[in-house]
Design an enzyme around this catalytic site. Structure first.
Site, PDB file in Angstrom:
ATOM      1  N   ASP A  29       9.468   8.265  -3.098  1.00  0.00           N
ATOM      2  CA  ASP A  29      10.414   7.448  -3.854  1.00  0.00           C
ATOM      3  C   ASP A  29      11.672   8.278  -4.089  1.00  0.00           C
ATOM      4  O   ASP A  29      11.596   9.442  -4.481  1.00  0.00           O
ATOM      5  CB  ASP A  29       9.792   7.014  -5.190  1.00  0.00           C
ATOM      6  CG  ASP A  29      10.606   5.927  -5.866  1.00  0.00           C
ATOM      7  OD1 ASP A  29      11.801   6.166  -6.143  1.00  0.00           O
ATOM      8  OD2 ASP A  29      10.051   4.847  -6.124  1.00  0.00           O
ATOM      9  N   ILE A  30      12.818   7.669  -3.832  1.00  0.00           N
ATOM     10  CA  ILE A  30      14.092   8.389  -3.909  1.00  0.00           C
ATOM     11  C   ILE A  30      14.516   8.646  -5.367  1.00  0.00           C
ATOM     12  O   ILE A  30      15.342   9.515  -5.624  1.00  0.00           O
ATOM     13  CB  ILE A  30      15.177   7.615  -3.112  1.00  0.00           C
ATOM     14  CG1 ILE A  30      16.283   8.532  -2.658  1.00  0.00           C
ATOM     15  CG2 ILE A  30      15.707   6.431  -3.865  1.00  0.00           C
ATOM     16  CD1 ILE A  30      15.882   9.520  -1.619  1.00  0.00           C
ATOM     17  N   GLU A  88      12.345  -4.494  -8.203  1.00  0.00           N
ATOM     18  CA  GLU A  88      13.615  -4.065  -7.602  1.00  0.00           C
ATOM     19  C   GLU A  88      13.672  -4.392  -6.115  1.00  0.00           C
ATOM     20  O   GLU A  88      14.678  -4.909  -5.637  1.00  0.00           O
ATOM     21  CB  GLU A  88      13.766  -2.551  -7.826  1.00  0.00           C
ATOM     22  CG  GLU A  88      15.076  -1.985  -7.333  1.00  0.00           C
ATOM     23  CD  GLU A  88      15.094  -0.455  -7.457  1.00  0.00           C
ATOM     24  OE1 GLU A  88      14.628   0.094  -8.479  1.00  0.00           O
ATOM     25  OE2 GLU A  88      15.578   0.186  -6.508  1.00  0.00           O
ATOM     26  N   HIS A  93       4.661  -3.298  -2.337  1.00  0.00           N
ATOM     27  CA  HIS A  93       4.408  -1.849  -2.279  1.00  0.00           C
ATOM     28  C   HIS A  93       3.658  -1.434  -3.527  1.00  0.00           C
ATOM     29  O   HIS A  93       3.689  -2.123  -4.548  1.00  0.00           O
ATOM     30  CB  HIS A  93       5.712  -1.055  -2.171  1.00  0.00           C
ATOM     31  CG  HIS A  93       6.690  -1.326  -3.277  1.00  0.00           C
ATOM     32  ND1 HIS A  93       7.510  -2.430  -3.283  1.00  0.00           N
ATOM     33  CD2 HIS A  93       6.974  -0.652  -4.422  1.00  0.00           C
ATOM     34  CE1 HIS A  93       8.267  -2.418  -4.365  1.00  0.00           C
ATOM     35  NE2 HIS A  93       7.949  -1.350  -5.089  1.00  0.00           N
ATOM     36  N   HIS A  95       3.160   2.127  -6.064  1.00  0.00           N
ATOM     37  CA  HIS A  95       3.655   3.445  -6.415  1.00  0.00           C
ATOM     38  C   HIS A  95       2.459   4.369  -6.614  1.00  0.00           C
ATOM     39  O   HIS A  95       1.518   4.008  -7.334  1.00  0.00           O
ATOM     40  CB  HIS A  95       4.425   3.408  -7.737  1.00  0.00           C
ATOM     41  CG  HIS A  95       5.676   2.578  -7.731  1.00  0.00           C
ATOM     42  ND1 HIS A  95       6.933   3.135  -7.734  1.00  0.00           N
ATOM     43  CD2 HIS A  95       5.862   1.236  -7.738  1.00  0.00           C
ATOM     44  CE1 HIS A  95       7.846   2.174  -7.749  1.00  0.00           C
ATOM     45  NE2 HIS A  95       7.226   1.003  -7.759  1.00  0.00           N
TER      46      HIS A  95
HETATM   47  P1  AMP Z   1      10.090  -1.706  -7.744  1.00  0.00           P
HETATM   48  O1  AMP Z   1      10.486  -2.758  -6.708  1.00  0.00           O
HETATM   49  O2  AMP Z   1      10.448  -2.139  -9.142  1.00  0.00           O
HETATM   50  O3  AMP Z   1       8.646  -1.306  -7.604  1.00  0.00           O
HETATM   51  O4  AMP Z   1      10.974  -0.420  -7.483  1.00  0.00           O
HETATM   52  C1  AMP Z   1      11.323  -0.031  -6.168  1.00  0.00           C
HETATM   53  C2  AMP Z   1      11.232   1.464  -6.030  1.00  0.00           C
HETATM   54  O5  AMP Z   1      11.751   1.786  -4.745  1.00  0.00           O
HETATM   55  C3  AMP Z   1      12.041   2.282  -7.051  1.00  0.00           C
HETATM   56  O6  AMP Z   1      11.187   3.233  -7.665  1.00  0.00           O
HETATM   57  C4  AMP Z   1      13.140   2.944  -6.223  1.00  0.00           C
HETATM   58  O7  AMP Z   1      13.468   4.229  -6.677  1.00  0.00           O
HETATM   59  C5  AMP Z   1      12.512   2.963  -4.840  1.00  0.00           C
HETATM   60  N1  AMP Z   1      13.468   2.932  -3.739  1.00  0.00           N
HETATM   61  C6  AMP Z   1      14.487   2.059  -3.564  1.00  0.00           C
HETATM   62  N2  AMP Z   1      15.143   2.315  -2.431  1.00  0.00           N
HETATM   63  C7  AMP Z   1      14.523   3.391  -1.874  1.00  0.00           C
HETATM   64  C8  AMP Z   1      14.739   4.149  -0.679  1.00  0.00           C
HETATM   65  N3  AMP Z   1      15.728   3.849   0.174  1.00  0.00           N
HETATM   66  N4  AMP Z   1      13.915   5.180  -0.417  1.00  0.00           N
HETATM   67  C9  AMP Z   1      12.910   5.498  -1.277  1.00  0.00           C
HETATM   68  N5  AMP Z   1      12.664   4.817  -2.400  1.00  0.00           N
HETATM   69  C10 AMP Z   1      13.455   3.778  -2.699  1.00  0.00           C
END
Ligand code: AMP
Length: 131
Positions: A29-30, A88, A93, A95
């Site tokens: 995760d970025i 988001e 996915h 975590h």
């Molecule tokens: P959520 O959809 O609420 O589970 O959050 C999406 C997650 O994806 C967040 O923790 C972001 O930091 C992560 N994220 C978004 N874009 C990227 C990316 N390009 N590479 C890695 N992680 C990402």
């Protein structure tokens, strides 16, 4: 339109990939909650995780288990926590977050930031233990 995760899967944008097979990919995760915070994503684009078929969600969890075992070999922690948010990015996915305290998986807390070199080295170390 393709999700940002599909763009990562298609190598249209970069990511710190730690594991991959035909159906799933895992990358750091970025904006991590903890060092080693990793996302595990099915390659088939589906918005909501609980719209995955029984087979897909089972396979996702089994793949996530293998990734968690790899993270744990590299990142000192008590356990690897698993969480579903999905507010988001509209691509299913989970975590995986290394945990020492409950607060380590508190998504409301400020995110960490590491250098690109740190992410590259960490992803390589996790990837090297993946089996
Ligand atoms: P959520 O959809 O609420 O589970 O959050 C999406 C997650 O994806 C967040 O923790 C972001 O930091 C992560 N994220 C978004 N874009 C990227 C990316 N390009 N590479 C890695 N992680 C990402």
């Amino acid at each position: 339109m393709a999700t940002i995760f599909t763009k990562i899967i298609n190598r249209e944008i970069p990511a710190y990939v730690v594991a991959e097979d035909k159906n799933f990919i895992a990358f750091l995760d970025i904006n991590p909650l903890a060092e080693g915070h990793t996302l595990v994503v099915p390659k088939r684009e589906e918005d909501y995780i609980f719209d995955l078929s029984d087979h897909e969600i089972s396979e996702l969890i089994v793949f996530a288990k293998r990734v968690a075992q790899s993270i744990r070999k590299v990142v000192p922690c008590k356990r690897i926590g698993l969480s579903v948010i999905g507010l988001e990015v509209p691509h299913a996915h989970v975590h995986l977050v290394p945990l020492n305290t409950t607060n380590d998986i508190n998504f409301a807390k400020p995110k960490l930031s590491f250098t690109k070199e740190h992410y590259v080295a960490l992803a390589q170390r996790i990837s090297a233990t993946f089996k």
